[in-house]
Structures are given as structure tokens and as C-alpha cells.
Scaffold this active site. Structure first.
Site, PDB file in Angstrom:
ATOM      1  N   ARG A   1       2.972  -6.663  -6.773  1.00  0.00           N
ATOM      2  CA  ARG A   1       3.440  -5.689  -5.406  1.00  0.00           C
ATOM      3  C   ARG A   1       4.548  -5.897  -5.159  1.00  0.00           C
ATOM      4  O   ARG A   1       5.321  -6.385  -6.044  1.00  0.00           O
ATOM      5  CB  ARG A   1       2.363  -6.494  -4.483  1.00  0.00           C
ATOM      6  CG  ARG A   1       3.228  -6.856  -3.534  1.00  0.00           C
ATOM      7  CD  ARG A   1       2.926  -7.089  -2.044  1.00  0.00           C
ATOM      8  NE  ARG A   1       1.231  -7.228  -1.901  1.00  0.00           N
ATOM      9  CZ  ARG A   1       0.340  -6.597  -1.625  1.00  0.00           C
ATOM     10  NH1 ARG A   1       1.460  -5.034  -0.722  1.00  0.00           N
ATOM     11  NH2 ARG A   1      -1.209  -6.012  -1.593  1.00  0.00           N
TER      12      ARG A   1
ATOM     13  N   GLU B   1      -7.683   1.602   1.319  1.00  0.00           N
ATOM     14  CA  GLU B   1      -8.850   1.945   2.007  1.00  0.00           C
ATOM     15  C   GLU B   1      -8.031   2.344   3.606  1.00  0.00           C
ATOM     16  O   GLU B   1      -6.370   2.682   3.691  1.00  0.00           O
ATOM     17  CB  GLU B   1      -7.979  -0.416   3.181  1.00  0.00           C
ATOM     18  CG  GLU B   1      -9.710  -0.037   4.446  1.00  0.00           C
ATOM     19  CD  GLU B   1      -9.386  -1.250   4.712  1.00  0.00           C
ATOM     20  OE1 GLU B   1      -9.487  -2.245   3.974  1.00  0.00           O
ATOM     21  OE2 GLU B   1     -10.095  -1.798   6.219  1.00  0.00           O
TER      22      GLU B   1
ATOM     23  N   LYS C   1       0.791  -2.737   6.004  1.00  0.00           N
ATOM     24  CA  LYS C   1       0.095  -1.802   6.629  1.00  0.00           C
ATOM     25  C   LYS C   1      -0.082  -2.137   8.496  1.00  0.00           C
ATOM     26  O   LYS C   1       0.417  -1.423   9.356  1.00  0.00           O
ATOM     27  CB  LYS C   1      -1.573  -0.750   6.423  1.00  0.00           C
ATOM     28  CG  LYS C   1      -0.757  -0.125   5.629  1.00  0.00           C
ATOM     29  CD  LYS C   1      -2.519   0.974   4.660  1.00  0.00           C
ATOM     30  CE  LYS C   1      -3.767  -0.308   4.030  1.00  0.00           C
ATOM     31  NZ  LYS C   1      -4.042   0.405   3.125  1.00  0.00           N
TER      32      LYS C   1
HETATM   33  P1  ATP Z   1      -4.397  -4.132   2.951  1.00  0.00           P
HETATM   34  O1  ATP Z   1      -5.706  -4.250   2.157  1.00  0.00           O
HETATM   35  O2  ATP Z   1      -3.864  -5.474   4.156  1.00  0.00           O
HETATM   36  O3  ATP Z   1      -4.852  -2.958   4.336  1.00  0.00           O
HETATM   37  P2  ATP Z   1      -3.132  -3.006   1.497  1.00  0.00           P
HETATM   38  O4  ATP Z   1      -1.635  -2.904   1.217  1.00  0.00           O
HETATM   39  O5  ATP Z   1      -3.531  -3.839   0.098  1.00  0.00           O
HETATM   40  O6  ATP Z   1      -3.229  -3.507   2.846  1.00  0.00           O
HETATM   41  P3  ATP Z   1      -5.310  -0.781   0.145  1.00  0.00           P
HETATM   42  O7  ATP Z   1      -5.411   0.141   0.581  1.00  0.00           O
HETATM   43  O8  ATP Z   1      -5.998  -1.893   0.111  1.00  0.00           O
HETATM   44  O9  ATP Z   1      -3.855  -1.601   0.698  1.00  0.00           O
HETATM   45  O10 ATP Z   1      -4.622  -0.777  -0.862  1.00  0.00           O
HETATM   46  C1  ATP Z   1      -4.948   0.535  -2.139  1.00  0.00           C
HETATM   47  C2  ATP Z   1      -3.512   0.186  -3.359  1.00  0.00           C
HETATM   48  O11 ATP Z   1      -2.706  -0.501  -3.041  1.00  0.00           O
HETATM   49  C3  ATP Z   1      -4.676  -1.086  -4.043  1.00  0.00           C
HETATM   50  O12 ATP Z   1      -4.901  -1.336  -5.068  1.00  0.00           O
HETATM   51  C4  ATP Z   1      -3.043  -2.326  -3.726  1.00  0.00           C
HETATM   52  O13 ATP Z   1      -3.214  -3.294  -4.935  1.00  0.00           O
HETATM   53  C5  ATP Z   1      -2.242  -1.479  -3.467  1.00  0.00           C
HETATM   54  N1  ATP Z   1      -1.065  -1.725  -3.057  1.00  0.00           N
HETATM   55  C6  ATP Z   1      -1.337  -1.664  -1.874  1.00  0.00           C
HETATM   56  N2  ATP Z   1      -0.042  -2.554  -1.755  1.00  0.00           N
HETATM   57  C7  ATP Z   1       1.166  -2.022  -2.424  1.00  0.00           C
HETATM   58  C8  ATP Z   1       2.797  -2.496  -2.582  1.00  0.00           C
HETATM   59  N3  ATP Z   1       2.732  -2.880  -1.688  1.00  0.00           N
HETATM   60  N4  ATP Z   1       2.773  -2.564  -4.299  1.00  0.00           N
HETATM   61  C9  ATP Z   1       1.282  -2.192  -5.124  1.00  0.00           C
HETATM   62  N5  ATP Z   1       1.255  -1.707  -4.996  1.00  0.00           N
HETATM   63  C10 ATP Z   1      -0.049  -1.885  -3.809  1.00  0.00           C
END
Ligand code: ATP
Ligand code: MG
Length: 561
Positions: free
Chosen positions: A263, A36, A273
Site C-alpha cells: 500500500r 467500501e 479511513k
Molecule cells: P478499510 O478496508 O479499512 O475501510 P481501505 O483503505 O482498505 O480501508 P477500501 O475501500 O477497502 O478501503 O479500499 C479499496 C481499494 O483500495 C482496495 O483494493 C485497497 O486494497 C486499496 N487501497 C486502500 N488503501 C490503499 C493504499 N494506501 N495504497 C494502495 N491501495 C490502497
């Protein structure tokens, strides 16, 4: 750790993929990385990138980069650009660059189809009412009074939502699934809400936007994704992911499979984020690429290489349970990489002047120094030596212990690539502070070689005080003082655990060799650690970031285990 000759063990996702290829469930593997664009990528995203693109590389498949741009309130072009840059920098190439917003028309058509099938309805209640009626997993939910509105009425209301005839929050479109499901996500989840904001890509065309749960699986399906990898918290969303797909799935097409993994959590940092954005907007750090940030851009600026991050992602593997990875392992990975790649130079971070009293005042001798003992091809460079040099203040001790092998009154030490020197006199100011040392050198010990077999245990680095460069050096410590800054008791916030000493700025003397190097170039300052040239450098002033020290905390930890 060598796996030569053996079939390396597969992680559980690779096992699934290999099985699907062997049983011909899929011809080839197709993954996606779906950020995102509401922040910069961090090392956790880095892990996810390595995982998704790693499958593409290993099994000769494909990977899309898909911006999950379904919420115009939080998203920004700056973030999109940074994400593109980071993925490229990590060394990965996507097959298609896509946007969830490209599917808004199709998603809308499918929503209408669901309404027509009696599987979706417009709910004119507030979000509070809706959430109260969901009750809790142990008891049945309460059906919305709008759940059984006629198809015609729902179509009319949904059309009115789309046309902007209703205010934000006035109504939502919900899937009609099961208000008694033990899985809360199945209790008539919201598919669309009204947001009256223009979108970077679709402008003012839409004032209704799909929810993540609805948009994500459908986007995977439209792209022919075979394995949709996400983090563990989405495990409970999987029945919903499959439910939405089942409503539109056509035989013969690829049905994507959602697979969850743990994660990445790293000690002494935060990875959300929202929190990273707070650190930036509250000026606790200096921007998203502050070298203390766990962002890809922060790590890059700090001096990390793509190889070190990819290697780190490989080493931590793929887990099914949440865990914490020691920051020391990440540091180990960059140290290991830079040990091979970074040229050695000498820099004095806390200078003490030394006058060589028996070296002629006007002479300027050229000496040869090795660039990298780990890499013969790195060659040598010339350094100058004169009657005045700088050494580290803590490489001298006025009253040394028996085990102190560096410089001390009457004691000899080897100057790296130069000579043996011996300290004869300490010059102090009226407050007993040491101003400079007077030493003599042994002209027979050129190159640091003993002329008569006498053994000198200590070797120290130095910089010619008549030929050097000033440099600002930024020394970093961990950003938080607590291993897990999210593990809090009532009344605390993660901000309470910010390390007030995470940045220290010092002025150092470095070899003039560093003057014409480029931003991002990385060096080992002998005995001090790895450093890289920062973008704040100017023609007048060199600025370095400390990447990592030479001391390996990880090898020690892993031996204990
Ligand atoms: P949010 O959804 O709260 O904005 P997010 O960290 O999930 O934050 P995304 O942009 O949705 O952000 O993440 C993109 C991809 O990265 C997704 O597939 C998510 O599962 C993966 N991802 C995010 N944080 C981690 C992490 N700490 N370790 C591994 N993969 C992650
Ligand atoms: Mg997310």
C-alpha cells in the site's frame, strides 16, 4: 528518465499479466476497483485506481468499479457519490458499475450449497468464544461444539438467521476448513453475521450480511475478473480466497488470481479511513475535502491536477514491500505539471506600499506581461502601473547585507515587466514601523530593460495599488509534525502530532486580472508558488488555496541518493 526506443521495464503485476496473456491463460485482462463506501477516497486509493485502470488501458482490457457494500452499518450514499466523482475526475472510465450487494442472492445460495456439502455450519457461540478457540498459530485450535451439527439442523438455523429470528451476535455461519491450520484465517472463518439494519440498496430484505473474505472472491468470480489486485495485508487471506472459489468454481470459467502489492504510505499524513473520518468529525480539518487532507477531493481542492496524481502513481511504481513515499515527490509532480499549465500573475502576500515620487499622480500606464514563459501560446496580458504600488515587505531591507539585491536605501531593483526603481526615503510611524517607501523610477527602463547597460541583479514582483483585488490566501503546511504519525510510543495518539500551524490565512493584493476567473483555476504567483481559486470565493471576495511552493525539496533529495 527517457525510455525512448527502449522497451520500458514492467512492474511485477504487468509481468504476471503479460505472461497470462502470452500463455493464453486469459484472452484479456479484467480488473476491478472495489472501494467500501465508508469514506472518501485518498491518494492511496488513487494509486490503486491508477494501477487497476492502468492495466485496462495498457492491455486493452476492462475494469469494473464495484462498491463493496457488505456492511450497512458504516456505508453511505454521500461516500458513493464522492467515489464516483473522484474516479471520473482522475480520468478513468469503468466498464461496469457494480455493487457487491447485487450478489447477495447468489452468495446466499452458495452458502446453502456449502452447508449441504458439510463445509459450513452455524455456530451459536459468542464471537469471544469463537476467537478464543482459534488459540494461536503455534498450537491447534479448539473445535466448536457446533462443528459437527447435522446438515438439516444447520440449514434450519441458517434459514432462521435469514428470517431474522435471532438477535445480532447470537450466531454466525462459519466455513468448516481446518482448526489446526497455521494460517488463522483458515480456522473456520466466519462467512455470515446477523446485522439488523436496512441497506441502502437491498432495504430490509436481509438481516444477514456476508463477510469481506467470503464476498470478495466470489464477486470477482461472478464478474470474470482475471487479476484481483489488493494490498499486502491480504496476502495471508489468499488461501481462503482460493478455498471459497474452489467450492463453486466450474471448469472453463475464469478463476481470478489475487495479487498483493504494498500500500502507499505518504510521510506527514495518515491514510486510514477511520482516522481521516476522525479528523473530519472532530473538526480538526474542515471536511473531507479540506486541502490539507490526503483525500482525492482535498488534493483536487488544493489545486492538484489528475495528471499530477497519475504521474505520481506512475513514478512510485508497484512495490512488494511496505515503504514510505516522501510527500516531496507528490509536490514535485504537481509543480512539474503546473509549471507547464499555470499562467503567471503577480500577487503581494505581505504588502508594503511604495510611492513613486516622479511618476505623475493621475497617470495610469499600461504594461505588457507574459502569461507563461513555458508556453508561448499562453500569450500576454496588460497590467497597470501608477505612482503607488505594493511590494512584498521582505523585498525591502533597511540595512541590507552585501548579497541583498532587492530594494534597499539608495539601491535599485527591477520591477517585473515595469521599471527600475530606487529607494530614496523610508516613512515610519512613531514605533519605527515602516509605513511606506518613497522611490523614483527610471522612465528609460520600461519593460525592465536597462537603458545604458547598467546591471540590476534583483527583480521583484508588485501590484498596482490603484488597481488591484483583495484576496484571502490560505497557506498550508503539512498536517502532521511527525513523518509517520502512526509510529507511536505508549500513551501517544496520532492526534498528538497534528501540526497546529497547518493553516495560515493572510490577506493579499492580487492583479485584478484574477477577478473573473473560475473556481479551480490555477496560477503561479510569481516567486511565491502555485495557487488555485477556492470554492469559498464570492463576488466580493476571492479566496485562494496555496497548492505548493516553488521550492523543490524533492529534486534535492533525489540527487543526494
Ligand atoms: P478499510 O478496508 O479499512 O475501510 P481501505 O483503505 O482498505 O480501508 P477500501 O475501500 O477497502 O478501503 O479500499 C479499496 C481499494 O483500495 C482496495 O483494493 C485497497 O486494497 C486499496 N487501497 C486502500 N488503501 C490503499 C493504499 N494506501 N495504497 C494502495 N491501495 C490502497
Ligand atoms: Mg479494505
Amino acid at each position: 528518465m527517457s525510455m525512448e526506443g527502449k522497451k520500458e521495464s514492467l512492474n511485477f503485476i504487468e509481468q504476471i499479466v503479460e505472461n497470462d496473456l502470452e500463455t493464453k491463460k486469459h484472452e484479456s485482462v479484467y480488473t476491478r476497483f472495489p472501494p467500501e463506501p465508508n469514506g472518501y477516497l485518498h491518494i492511496g486509493h488513487g494509486k490503486s485506481i491508477c494501477l487497476n485502470f492502468g492495466l485496462k488501458e495498457k492491455y486493452h482490457g476492462k475494469t469494473n468499479l464495484r462498491f463493496d457494500d457488505t456492511n450497512p452499518v458504516r456505508e453511505d450514499i454521500e461516500y458513493m457519490n464522492s467515489i464516483l466523482e473522484d474516479v471520473k475526475w482522475l480520468g478513468f472510465e469503468y466498464d461496469k458499475l457494480l455493487y457487491a450487494s447485487d450478489y447477495f442472492d447468489q452468495l446466499y445460495k452458495w452458502a446453502v450449497k456449502l452447508i449441504k456439502a458439510g463445509k459450513a455450519y452455524v455456530d451459536i457461540q459468542t464471537s469471544e468464544e469463537i476467537s478464543l478457540q482459534r488459540t494461536n498459530p503455534t498450537i491447534n485450535g479448539i473445535e466448536s461444539p457446533y462443528r459437527n451439527t447435522s446438515v438439516e439442523e444447520n440449514l434450519r438455523l441458517f434459514e432462521e438467521m435469514r428470517l431474522g429470528m435471532h438477535d445480532e451476535g447470537a450466531m454466525v455461519l462459519r466455513a468448516k476448513i481446518d482448526m489446526n491450520s497455521p494460517n488463522m484465517h483458515m480456522r473456520d472463518p466466519i462467512m455470515y453475521r446477523i446485522i439488523k439494519r436496512s441497506h441502502d440498496r437491498t432495504g430490509d430484505k436481509w438481516c444477514i450480511y456476508p463477510m469481506y473474505d467470503y464476498a470478495h472472491g466470489q464477486s470477482d468470480y461472478l464478474e470474470g475478473i482475471t487479476h484481483s489486485i489488493c494490498t499486502l495485508e491480504f496476502e495471508v487471506h489468499r488461501p481462503l480466497y482460493d478455498w471459497f472459489l474452489d467450492q463453486v468454481y466450474e471448469a472453463g470459467k475464469t478463476h481470478p488470481r489475487q495479487i498483493e502489492f504494498a500500500r502507499l504510505n505518504l510521510t506527514y499524513t495518515v491514510m486510514s479511513k477511520r482516522k481521516l473520518l476522525e479528523l473530519v468529525t472532530n473538526n480538526i480539518v474542515n471536511g473531507w475535502d479540506d486541502p490539507r487532507m490526503p483525500t482525492i477531493s482535498g488534493l483536487r481542492r488544493r489545486g492538484y491536477t489528475p495528471e499530477s496524481i497519475r504521474n505520481f502513481a506512475e513514478k512510485i511504481g508497484v512495490a512488494k514491500r511496505e515503504n514510505f513515499i516522501d510527500l516531496g515527490l507528490l509536490e514535485y509532480c504537481i509543480r512539474e505539471d503546473l509549471n507547464k499549465k499555470a499562467n503567471r500573475v503577480m500577487a503581494v502576500l505581505d504588502p508594503l506600499k511604495v510611492v513613486i515620487t516622479n511618476f505623475s499622480v493621475n497617470e495610469n500606464e499600461l504594461l505588457e506581461a507574459q502569461n507563461n514563459p513555458e508556453d508561448i501560446d499562453a500569450g500576454t496580458r496588460q497590467i497597470t502601473f501608477s505612482n503607488t504600488i505594493y511590494i512584498e515587505r521582505d523585498d525591502f531591507m533597511e540595512n541590507p547585507s552585501n548579497k541583498y539585491f532587492r530594494l534597499a536605501p539608495g539601491q535599485e531593483v527591477r520591477l517585473r515587466y515595469a521599471y527600475f526603481i530606487k529607494c530614496n526615503e523610508i516613512i515610519k510611524d512613531e514605533n519605527e514601523n515602516i509605513l511606506e517607501l518613497h522611490c523614483t523610477y527610471d522612465p528609460e527602463s520600461k519593460g525592465g530593460k536597462s537603458p545604458d547597460g547598467r546591471k540590476i541583479k534583483g527583480t521583484i514582483h508588485w501590484v498596482d495599488a490603484k488597481n488591484y483585488c483583495e484576496a484571502e490566501i490560505r497557506i498550508y503546511d503539512r498536517l502532521f509534525t511527525k513523518e509517520n504519525p502512526d509510529d507511536l510510543i505508549e500513551g501517544e495518539t496520532y492526534i498528538d502530532y497534528i501540526n497546529p500551524n497547518s493553516l495560515k490565512i493572510i490577506n493579499a493584493k492580487v492583479e485584478p486580472y484574477l477577478k473573473n476567473k473560475n473556481i479551480g483555476d490555477k496560477f503561479q504567483f510569481e516567486r511565491k508558488g502555485y495557487f488555485c481559486i477556492d470554492k469559498d470565493s464570492t463576488a466580493q471576495k476571492l479566496v485562494f488555496n496555496q497548492t505548493v511552493t516553488l521550492k523543490d525539496s524533492w529534486a534535492k533529495i533525489s540527487q543526494k541518493e
